[in-house]
Design an enzyme around this catalytic site. Structure first.
Site, PDB file in Angstrom:
ATOM      1  N   ASN A   9       0.868  -1.176   0.000  1.00  0.00           N
ATOM      2  CA  ASN A   9       0.000   0.000   0.000  1.00  0.00           C
ATOM      3  C   ASN A   9       0.905   1.226   0.000  1.00  0.00           C
ATOM      4  OD1 ASN A   9      -1.774   2.061   0.485  1.00  0.00           O
ATOM      5  ND2 ASN A   9      -2.451   1.333   2.497  1.00  0.00           N
ATOM      6  N   LYS A  11       0.116   4.220  -0.211  1.00  0.00           N
ATOM      7  CA  LYS A  11      -0.545   5.384   0.415  1.00  0.00           C
ATOM      8  C   LYS A  11      -0.356   6.631  -0.453  1.00  0.00           C
ATOM      9  CE  LYS A  11      -0.234   3.149   4.860  1.00  0.00           C
ATOM     10  NZ  LYS A  11      -0.195   3.249   6.311  1.00  0.00           N
ATOM     11  N   HIS A  95      -9.618   1.111   4.909  1.00  0.00           N
ATOM     12  CA  HIS A  95      -8.353   1.333   5.633  1.00  0.00           C
ATOM     13  C   HIS A  95      -8.605   2.240   6.835  1.00  0.00           C
ATOM     14  CE1 HIS A  95      -4.247   2.416   6.584  1.00  0.00           C
ATOM     15  NE2 HIS A  95      -3.873   1.378   5.860  1.00  0.00           N
ATOM     16  N   GLU A  97      -6.971   4.591   8.005  1.00  0.00           N
ATOM     17  CA  GLU A  97      -6.726   6.021   7.750  1.00  0.00           C
ATOM     18  C   GLU A  97      -7.976   6.674   7.145  1.00  0.00           C
ATOM     19  OE1 GLU A  97      -3.092   5.376   5.601  1.00  0.00           O
ATOM     20  OE2 GLU A  97      -2.114   4.849   7.494  1.00  0.00           O
ATOM     21  N   GLU A 167      -5.295  -5.000  10.470  1.00  0.00           N
ATOM     22  CA  GLU A 167      -4.293  -3.964  10.697  1.00  0.00           C
ATOM     23  C   GLU A 167      -4.586  -3.246  12.016  1.00  0.00           C
ATOM     24  OE1 GLU A 167      -2.390  -2.703   6.708  1.00  0.00           O
ATOM     25  OE2 GLU A 167      -4.119  -1.420   7.042  1.00  0.00           O
ATOM     26  N   GLY A 173       2.503   2.340  10.895  1.00  0.00           N
ATOM     27  CA  GLY A 173       3.445   3.456  10.785  1.00  0.00           C
ATOM     28  C   GLY A 173       4.167   3.793  12.074  1.00  0.00           C
ATOM     29  N   SER A 213       3.508  -2.083  10.400  1.00  0.00           N
ATOM     30  CA  SER A 213       4.956  -2.145  10.650  1.00  0.00           C
ATOM     31  C   SER A 213       5.582  -3.482  10.256  1.00  0.00           C
ATOM     32  CB  SER A 213       5.270  -1.801  12.114  1.00  0.00           C
ATOM     33  OG  SER A 213       4.876  -0.464  12.391  1.00  0.00           O
TER      34      SER A 213
HETATM   35  P1  13P Z   1       3.051   0.437   7.744  1.00  0.00           P
HETATM   36  O1  13P Z   1       3.576  -0.863   7.140  1.00  0.00           O
HETATM   37  O2  13P Z   1       3.773   1.645   7.258  1.00  0.00           O
HETATM   38  O3  13P Z   1       2.933   0.338   9.214  1.00  0.00           O
HETATM   39  O4  13P Z   1       1.535   0.606   7.164  1.00  0.00           O
HETATM   40  C1  13P Z   1       0.662  -0.450   7.258  1.00  0.00           C
HETATM   41  C2  13P Z   1      -0.550  -0.109   6.476  1.00  0.00           C
HETATM   42  O5  13P Z   1      -1.310   0.759   6.845  1.00  0.00           O
HETATM   43  C3  13P Z   1      -0.793  -0.866   5.233  1.00  0.00           C
HETATM   44  O6  13P Z   1      -2.071  -0.620   4.738  1.00  0.00           O
END
Ligand code: 13P
Length: 252
Positions: A9, A11, A95, A97, A167, A173, A213
């Protein structure tokens, strides 16, 4: 036997040039590996460009969101059919976010899941609890609510086109990944709960990715858990070598 599925992803990162370079490196490093499924999910503006790089290779293309209508007066939105048109096979939905920053509800995510499947896309549906929810011992209750809401009216035969990405929000992150046991416990719960909703037989085949992560140095132990069938990788998917190290950790 469930085939492991590793998706990147990206982002809101990359530019047209770096997206193309990253996709080219992933394609080159992956070669004709077919023991697991690999996908990259760039930002909307770079989908077409990345599509031309991954076409005919072992790397699939996914988008990070869609709107639950084929077309219409929805300024700024992108439909599932548009994503298919541009070469996507997958779309990430729900997601955390988007749940947190765009206030997306399970009901709205459920509309998107139905629209994406109807158009012929495969869905990566994200669920996960916050740190406060975990501390309050509410992890399973939160996952339950998210699954019930976002999988409403999904039939057993539709499940083969859905991947669940567990997740935990506190792991995204932050550099603090869930322990392999925490991931395994959550995944086992998700499989059992989806079995209750959509049928135990199809839930046995359900691919459940872990996200939060995931890095080259923790991927093998996470992916070694019985119910962890892959990874949804954020930060580490922006470096082809790191992403491929995670992919390799998934080959058993
Ligand atoms: P990270 O791997 O940067 O923690 O992000 C995970 C994520 O949100 C994947 O969709």
């Amino acid at each position: 036997m469930r085939k492991k599925f590793i998706a990147g992803n990206w982002k809101m990162y990359t530019s047209s040039i770096t997206a193309e370079m990253l996709a080219s490196s992933v394609v080159k490093l992956l070669g004709d590996e077919t023991r697991l499924q690999v996908a990259v999910c760039p930002p909307f503006p770079f989908l077409a460009r990345v599509a031309s790089v991954v076409k005919g290779t072992a790397v699939a293309l996914g988008a990070q969101n869609c709107y639950p209508k084929d077309e219409g007066a929805f300024t700024g939105e992108v439909s599932p059919t548009m994503l298919l048109d541009v070469g996507c096979q997958y779309v990430i939905l729900g997601h955390s976010e988007r749940r947190q920053k765009m206030a997306e509800t399970d009901a709205f995510i459920n509309e998107k899941v139905h629209a994406a499947l109807k158009a012929g896309l495969k869905v990566i549906l994200c669920i996960g609890e916050t740190l406060d929810e975990r501390k309050a011992n509410r992890t399973e209750a939160v996952l339950d609510t998210q699954l019930v809401g976002s999988l409403a009216k999904i039939a057993a035969e539709q499940l083969k086109n859905i991947t669940i990405a567990y997740e935990p929000v506190w792991a995204i992150g932050t550099g603090v990944n869930a322990t392999p046991q925490q991931a395994q416990d959550a995944h086992a719960f998700v499989r059992q709960r989806v079995g209750g909703l959509c049928g135990a037989e199809s839930a046995k085949e359900l691919i459940i990715q872990y996200g939060g992560s995931v890095k080259p140095d923790n991927a093998a132990t996470l992916l070694g858990q019985a119910d962890v069938d892959g990874a949804l990788v954020g930060g580490a998917s922006l470096k082809a070598e790191d992403f491929l190290a995670i992919v390799r950790a998934g080959i058993c």
